[in-house]
Every structure is written in C-alpha cells, then in structure tokens.
Design a protein around this motif. Structure first.
Motif, PDB file in Angstrom:
ATOM      1  N   LEU A  54       0.778  -1.731   0.037  1.00 21.80           N
ATOM      2  CA  LEU A  54      -0.003  -0.301   0.002  1.00 21.80           C
ATOM      3  C   LEU A  54       0.612   1.395   0.025  1.00 21.80           C
ATOM      4  N   ARG A  55       1.957   1.221   0.343  1.00 25.81           N
ATOM      5  CA  ARG A  55       2.876   2.145   0.730  1.00 25.81           C
ATOM      6  C   ARG A  55       3.411   2.586  -0.674  1.00 25.81           C
ATOM      7  N   PHE A  56       3.977   1.411  -1.181  1.00 21.71           N
ATOM      8  CA  PHE A  56       4.537   1.475  -2.801  1.00 21.71           C
ATOM      9  C   PHE A  56       3.502   2.443  -3.649  1.00 21.71           C
ATOM     10  N   ARG A  57       1.559   1.689  -3.640  1.00 24.90           N
ATOM     11  CA  ARG A  57       1.027   2.113  -4.424  1.00 24.90           C
ATOM     12  C   ARG A  57       0.557   3.902  -4.067  1.00 24.90           C
ATOM     13  N   ALA A  58       0.714   4.321  -2.802  1.00 22.48           N
ATOM     14  CA  ALA A  58       0.859   5.161  -2.656  1.00 22.48           C
ATOM     15  C   ALA A  58       1.788   6.295  -3.134  1.00 22.48           C
ATOM     16  N   ALA A  59       3.169   5.633  -3.409  1.00 21.60           N
ATOM     17  CA  ALA A  59       4.439   7.061  -4.214  1.00 21.60           C
ATOM     18  C   ALA A  59       3.958   6.745  -5.309  1.00 21.60           C
ATOM     19  N   LEU A  60       3.770   5.868  -5.862  1.00 22.24           N
ATOM     20  CA  LEU A  60       3.106   5.220  -7.325  1.00 22.24           C
ATOM     21  C   LEU A  60       1.881   6.857  -7.245  1.00 22.24           C
TER      22      LEU A  60
END
Length: 199
Positions: A85-91
């Motif tokens: 979820l954190r990687f998705r938020a960064a993207l």
C-alpha cells in the motif's frame, strides 16, 4: 534509581531501531493526523508488554510452541500488504500525500493499523517481553523500578518521534519527499516481513 535509569536506557536502545511501528508513528507525525492517539497506543502497548515481561510472561509464551510461528506468519502477511500500500501511494505521486490535499483517515482505521503493527510484530515480543523481561529480572528486588524506567523510555521515545516529526514539515512540503518517505516505509515493511518469513 540505578535500575530505573538502566531500564530507561535499555528500552530506548531497543525501541529506537527503525521498525514498522516507528515508521508508522513518524508518518502520522508528519501528516499531523491522530498523533496523540497513535503515541498513546504505542506507549500503552509497550507498557503492557514490558509489565508482562517483568512479571514472567516471556516464560509462558516460550512454552506454547505454536504461538510464535502463528504471530510470525500473521505479522509477515500484514507487513507485506501494508508495504504494498505504501508503494502504491508513492506511485500515485507526492501531491496525494500532502496533509492539506488528502482527506483525513478515520481515527478507528489509524488505531487498527497501529494496533496491528504493534501486536502482530514478533519483534515486539522478543524485545519488550523476553529481552526486557529477562534483563529486568536481574535487577530484583528492584525489577519493578527497571520496568518503570523502561516504560518511561518507551513513552519519551514515541512522544519525541510523533510530535517531533513536525520539525521536518518544511522538508515534506515537497511532494517528492513524501514519495521518498513512502518508499522507505514500504521497503522497511517488506524487509521486516522477509526477516520474519526467513526466521
């Protein structure tokens, strides 16, 4: 007094290492969102776990063979999902992560994530229950003074991390800084999950 000071220092040295819980507290502090509640949950959870460790709960946990692996697998699964979820938020880009541009996350959701990151993490039991418990037992009959010091160490760390994060707010006015933070948090979550899965 010696036991109290040693408890404080031992607690700080164990808690200060970056982990899933600390990364979450830092993120909430930067967002200035439900910071007091998150700090309270973390500090109270540590107080309960430290007290249990000093009272001998570590021995009980060690005697239940299936409990450790169950906590480990659940914790790893949660950290993998939260890291994703954190990687998705960064993207999605830094603008979406700025406190002014993103709607507030409900308190109950933040507290559930905080509780899961705290109680589903086997490292918490190793550090607070087993390690602090075993070190504290060496200070008998002053082991409860050691416990008080350890609890105060935990409380002061989380207060400093949660409320001190706002000192970095100038840096995080840049959307790219939020993207970097999300990537660091995601990597931290996945690294801890990997360490759990690999034993």
């Amino acid at each position: 007094m010696t036991a109290l000071i040693h408890g404080y220092l031992v607690s700080l040295s164990l808690i200060a290492a970056i982990g899933s819980q600390n990364a979450f507290v830092l993120r909430q502090g930067l967002r200035r969102e439900h910071v007091a509640a998150v700090v309270a949950v973390c500090a109270l959870s540590d107080a309960v776990l430290i007290t249990a460790g000093i009272a001998g709960m570590g021995t009980l946990i060690a005697s239940i063979p299936w409990l450790g692996p169950a906590i480990r697998w659940f914790g790893a699964a949660f950290l993998l999902v939260y890291g994703a979820l954190r990687f998705r938020a960064a993207l999605q880009g830094g603008e979406a992560l700025l406190p002014a541009n993103k709607p507030s996350v409900p308190l109950i959701k933040v507290l559930l994530i905080c509780l899961t990151l705290t109680w589903a993490n086997p490292h918490v039991y190793l550090d607070t229950v087993l390690l602090i418990g075993s070190i504290g037992s060496q200070y008998a009959p002053d082991h409860w003074s050691f416990a008080v010091g350890a609890i105060l160490g935990s409380l002061s760390f989380f207060v400093a991390l949660g409320f001190g994060a706002r000192l970095l707010s100038g840096l995080f006015e840049n959307p790219k800084a939020w993207v970097v933070l999300e990537i660091i948090v995601g990597c931290t979550m996945w690294a801890i999950a990997a360490s759990l899965l690999l034993g």
